[in-house]
Design an enzyme around this catalytic site. Sequence first.
Site, PDB file in Angstrom:
ATOM      1  CE  LYS A 112      -2.138  -0.629   3.911  1.00 13.19           C
ATOM      2  NZ  LYS A 112      -1.588  -1.933   4.192  1.00 13.19           N
ATOM      3  NE  ARG A 168      -5.194  -1.053   9.196  1.00 11.52           N
ATOM      4  CZ  ARG A 168      -4.035  -0.690   8.630  1.00 11.52           C
ATOM      5  NH1 ARG A 168      -3.955   0.401   7.932  1.00 11.52           N
ATOM      6  NH2 ARG A 168      -2.988  -1.444   8.792  1.00 11.52           N
ATOM      7  NE  ARG A 207       8.200  -2.264   7.267  1.00  9.40           N
ATOM      8  CZ  ARG A 207       6.990  -2.026   6.729  1.00  9.40           C
ATOM      9  NH1 ARG A 207       6.858  -1.149   5.801  1.00  9.40           N
ATOM     10  NH2 ARG A 207       5.937  -2.676   7.175  1.00  9.40           N
ATOM     11  NE  ARG A 251       5.552  -0.191  10.302  1.00 13.51           N
ATOM     12  CZ  ARG A 251       4.566  -0.261   9.421  1.00 13.51           C
ATOM     13  NH1 ARG A 251       4.693   0.343   8.256  1.00 13.51           N
ATOM     14  NH2 ARG A 251       3.471  -0.918   9.684  1.00 13.51           N
TER      15      ARG A 251
END
Length: 189
Positions: free
Chosen positions: A13, A89, A128, A132
């Site tokens: 996204k 969402r 990633r 995070r």
Amino acid sequence: MRVIMLSPPGAGKGTQGERISVRYGVPHISSGEIFREETARQTPLGKRLSSYLDRGDLVPDDLVLSLIKDRVVAAARQSGGYVLDGFPRTLEQAEAAAEIGRETHTSAQAVVYLDAPKDVLISRLAGRGESRADDSEAVARHRLEVYAEHTQPLVDYYAARGILVKVDAGSPVDVVSEDIFSALDRIKD
Ligand code: AP5
């Protein structure tokens, strides 16, 4: 161009939302980024948000709307377009987004639905670059469960409204972008 991004965590996204924003010259509004900026400031609101983000749970709808609605309205009024990344969402949020669209005469034209196999999603989150806090395998798996329960129902919601654009997100980034652009280019502004 007025687009909503809909996908499980890790499907792309954010990556594709940014590219859509650049191509069509519309603001990219990422609910997750807005929340992470607030948590980084360590404000009381930020601490409240991080209690949800760190666990991979959804932020309650009323709090989401209080932080996102004005930004969406401003983007819609100023540029006539937007890419919403991470919002809506839940079905309640989808109804609220529809109401904003009616109020500002800027209803979404397309909902880009990205999907990829679960193992691909988990490995993308684990790999990633900029780490995070919610990308640990346990929290990432929980985020996928939360998605399946609360967000996946939006696929049928938007399909019933005739604006769902399904794209295979398991392909390389540039291929996914081309598939999205060719679908969006067919939509008249
Ligand atoms: P949010 O920031 O929205 O995170 P998410 O939905 O979990 O999605 P991600 O950002 O992890 O993945 P993405 O699909 O954007 O993929 P990306 O492009 O980054 O939300 C975070 C949290 O905030 C939620 O858990 C919740 O707590 C809260 N929240 C946010 N909005 C909310 C709302 N509306 N209501 C309630 N709570 C809310 O890509 C992932 C990785 O894969 C990257 O490393 C990327 O480089 C790579 N990649 C992307 N595409 C490809 C590809 N095609 N091939 C190979 N690698 C790729």
